[in-house]
Design a protein around this motif. Structure first.
Motif, PDB file in Angstrom:
ATOM      1  N   SER A 105      75.728  77.669  16.886  1.00 52.46           N
ATOM      2  CA  SER A 105      75.057  77.799  18.182  1.00 52.46           C
ATOM      3  C   SER A 105      75.830  78.789  19.040  1.00 52.46           C
ATOM      4  O   SER A 105      77.070  78.739  19.092  1.00 52.46           O
ATOM      5  N   TYR A 132      68.993  74.065  26.140  1.00 50.74           N
ATOM      6  CA  TYR A 132      70.222  74.824  26.196  1.00 50.74           C
ATOM      7  C   TYR A 132      69.906  76.309  26.048  1.00 50.74           C
ATOM      8  O   TYR A 132      69.286  76.713  25.072  1.00 50.74           O
ATOM      9  N   ASP A 133      70.322  77.107  27.016  1.00 45.05           N
ATOM     10  CA  ASP A 133      70.150  78.545  26.862  1.00 45.05           C
ATOM     11  C   ASP A 133      71.048  79.049  25.741  1.00 45.05           C
ATOM     12  O   ASP A 133      72.196  78.638  25.618  1.00 45.05           O
ATOM     13  N   LYS A 189      79.504  78.454  20.442  1.00 48.35           N
ATOM     14  CA  LYS A 189      79.865  77.195  21.094  1.00 48.35           C
ATOM     15  C   LYS A 189      79.822  76.013  20.130  1.00 48.35           C
ATOM     16  O   LYS A 189      80.306  74.932  20.455  1.00 48.35           O
ATOM     17  N   ASP A 240      76.010  80.582  23.045  1.00 49.85           N
ATOM     18  CA  ASP A 240      75.530  80.408  24.404  1.00 49.85           C
ATOM     19  C   ASP A 240      74.783  81.667  24.842  1.00 49.85           C
ATOM     20  O   ASP A 240      74.592  82.606  24.056  1.00 49.85           O
ATOM     21  N   LYS A 284      76.552  66.522  23.389  1.00 52.94           N
ATOM     22  CA  LYS A 284      75.445  67.470  23.396  1.00 52.94           C
ATOM     23  C   LYS A 284      75.949  68.898  23.534  1.00 52.94           C
ATOM     24  O   LYS A 284      75.363  69.822  23.002  1.00 52.94           O
ATOM     25  N   ASP A 285      77.005  69.087  24.288  1.00 52.42           N
ATOM     26  CA  ASP A 285      77.543  70.427  24.501  1.00 52.42           C
ATOM     27  C   ASP A 285      79.056  70.317  24.600  1.00 52.42           C
ATOM     28  O   ASP A 285      79.591  69.329  25.128  1.00 52.42           O
ATOM     29  N   ASN A 305      66.600  79.556  22.696  1.00 55.54           N
ATOM     30  CA  ASN A 305      66.157  78.575  23.685  1.00 55.54           C
ATOM     31  C   ASN A 305      66.192  79.173  25.078  1.00 55.54           C
ATOM     32  O   ASN A 305      67.038  80.028  25.384  1.00 55.54           O
ATOM     33  N   ASN A 356      68.398  69.528  26.931  1.00 52.36           N
ATOM     34  CA  ASN A 356      69.693  69.606  27.596  1.00 52.36           C
ATOM     35  C   ASN A 356      69.768  68.573  28.718  1.00 52.36           C
ATOM     36  O   ASN A 356      70.280  68.857  29.789  1.00 52.36           O
TER      37      ASN A 356
END
Length: 598
Positions: free
Chosen positions: A195, A178-179, A203, A197, A531-532, A172, A265
């Motif tokens: 996932s 989200y990067d 993460k 980062d 979400k994160d 992404n 995001n």
């Protein structure tokens, strides 16, 4: 004797005549000239060739001669598949076709729906050994003068006979997404969802049970080609693009919005789009195939309503169909997910935390930033900065916890005129055991005793025990960089709720008790969707150095006693927390009275 010689002489002329000797010629019949014969025509065998399903004339073809392949016919609403020698379309005709008998040739047509289903079976069916596809997702738009953009590029492989039968990875980028990168790895009947980062740090890591039928990204926009049966596929229509067809399915706008959440995001953008009616969006699904196999698929969503502009395009392209690709999944080193491994690493982390708490003297700085963002309204922010010093003696903890509160909760739409305001204060436990809330009068002036309060165990190590209060941990990754050991701790929705509860209970937005109502940083919330979640504990030189957490997501929340937010509504939330160990408290001694608190 003489008699015999006479007989012999008498017979000699007869002998000479019979042996070709001289004799009188015998009269012969005159020769007759040759008469010309009538030629015989060879027998030519011919066979009829009949075409079924198309308007072509019957042909008569000499035995042993061949016919060329006719031009592909057309039929309204159908796709021409090929020529066959039987009515069941099992024996395909090969041209040029030699004719040695009366022959019937059948033109095979599929309806668009039949052709799509056939192509799908040939591409991703149960008997296909494997395949591969690339995909992209591009989003552009704007909301409240904020430009939105995000991109995803990915690749997926399926190998029917491999232990790791499905592998998907995508990257992404863009402010809206989200990067980082995401992975789906199906090993046996377990699907690992990971996932990373932008720094390649884990993460998120979850594991779930799946069946043998799992062979594509179930959270993608391409469900129409991977799983929709005739009950969900309502119709298929040809477009002006060669080999492309538009699908009409039961896949609705709301389902598309739900999938947007896997990438976006920006929780409020997702919720704003989700609150729009179905008619506010123009959506489309398009598939390309050549009558044999699927080639590509595209999903589009366009919105231009209520100040929101949103343009999404998801494209998937198949390749290597029927080939079982080699799958080499990414390895996530020193990442622990099993209950046994997690228990071991948690004990390791607690060892460092408990060693710090056992120090006679200790201190740290801390910062907590919170935000609740309702749709089309300003975010409600709060920041608590501070430090803590302490001394542990005889099993008792003596502390001075200093904090400065800067909050929007005092604004007109929340608790204005109810006593809440920004504040610089402290809570101290004196050497006498008394506990006081203090208020700083002015810069460099020291504290003013406001009231005596009851000791709370959480004040011994204020805002320190987040890890101990986190019960749901999905993974822990241990890594070393620049001489530091960093534990990255993963969570889910349940973890996010535990974190929000922890800070809602401990943050003193009303530290001096002057507000006429209860003040919570995140209000009274339900329906939390994380979400994160990025939580880390850093060890340096064998000792605790830092604790940090960043998380955000969406919730439904209300602020009891407020003016405009008494009723629960959808909102985004964000939390940033950092605690850094210092040496400021190495010589700290508890004061005997408030007057001596410095």
């Amino acid at each position: 004797m003489k008699k015999n010689k006479l007989i012999a002489l008498l017979c000699l002329p007869l002998f000479l005549a019979s042996c070709g000797g001289e004799s009188q010629p015998t009269p012969s019949t005159p020769a007759t000239p040759d008469t010309p014969s009538t030629p015989v025509e060879p027998v030519v065998t011919k066979y009829t060739v009949t075409f079924v399903g198309v308007n072509l004339p019957i042909q008569e073809v000499e035995a042993g001669k061949s016919i060329a392949k006719p031009a592909d016919p057309s039929k309204e609403g159908h796709i021409f598949v090929g020529w066959y020698l039987d009515a069941n379309y099992t024996q395909e005709a090969t041209f040029p076709l030699v004719i040695n008998k009366d022959t019937t040739i059948y033109a095979c047509f599929y309806s668009y729906g039949e052709a799509f289903q056939k192509a799908r079976v040939n591409t991703i069916g149960d008997n296909v050994a494997g395949y591969e596809y690339d995909y992209t997702l591009a989003v552009t738009g704007s909301y409240m003068n904020l430009a939105l953009a995000g991109n995803t590029t990915g690749n997926a492989k399926y190998n029917k006979s491999s232990d790791v039968s499905f592998y998907d990875e995508h990257v992404n980028s863009g402010a809206l997404f989200y990067d980082g990168s995401k992975y789906e790895i199906k090993k046996g009947n377990k699907l690992h969802l990971v996932s990373l980062d932008k720094d390649d740090v884990v993460k998120k890591y979850t594991i779930k049970e799946v069946g043998d039928e799992y062979k594509y990204d179930s959270s993608s926009f391409a469900k129409a080609i991977f799983e929709y049966d005739d009950t969900k596929l309502k119709s298929i229509e040809k477009t002006s693009t060669p080999n492309e067809y538009k699908l009409k399915t039961s896949f609705g706008f709301s389902q598309g919005v739900a999938l947007v959440g896997n990438y976006v995001n920006h929780p409020m953008v997702e919720h704003l789009i989700g609150s729009l009616p179905e008619t506010s969006a123009d959506t489309g699904m398009y598939v390309a195939f050549d009558g044999n196999k699927l080639n590509s698929y595209r999903y589009e969503m366009k919105i231009d309503v209520s100040g929101i502009k949103f343009d999404l395009s998801y494209t998937l392209t198949f390749k290597n169909i029927g080939v079982a690709p080699a799958i080499q999944p990414k390895v996530f080193n020193n990442t622990y997910v099993s209950d046994g491994d997690l228990a071991t690493v948690k004990a390791e982390i607690n060892g460092y935390l408990n060693a710090y708490k056992a120090l006679e003297h200790s201190s740290y700085d801390f910062t907590v930033k919170t935000a609740v963002d309702y749709a089309k309204k300003n975010a409600i922010n709060a920041t608590v900065d501070g430090w803590s010093k302490r001394k542990v003696s005889g099993g008792d903890v003596y502390y001075l916890n200093d904090y400065e509160v800067d909050t929007d909760h005092k604004n007109a739409d929340l608790y204005k005129e109810k006593g809440l305001g920004d504040c610089h204060g402290a809570r101290v436990k004196l050497s006498t055991g008394e506990v006081h809330d203090l208020k700083k009068k002015a810069v460099l002036s020291g504290y003013n005793d406001v009231k005596t309060v009851t000791h709370e165990d959480a004040d011994n190590f204020y805002l320190f025990d987040l890890f101990a209060n986190l019960r749901t941990i999905s993974f822990i990754q241990k890594r070393t960089e620049s001489g530091k050991t960093i534990y990255s701790i993963g969570g889910d929705d349940a973890s996010a709720i535990e974190v929000l509860n922890y800070f809602n209970d401990l943050l003193r937005l009303n530290p001096l008790g002057e507000c006429s109502c209860e003040v919570k940083a995140f209000g009274t919330y339900t329906n939390v969707e994380m979400k994160d979640f990025k939580f880390s504990i850093t060890i340096e030189g064998g000792k605790l150095s830092e604790i940090a957490l960043t998380t955000n997501g969406a919730m439904k929340t209300a602020f009891v006693g407020s003016r405009d937010f008494e009723t629960a509504a959808e909102a985004g939330f964000k939390l940033d927390y950092k605690l850094t160990v210092t040496d400021k408290g190495d010589s700290y001694e508890p004061a005997a009275s408030v007057d001596k608190v410095k």
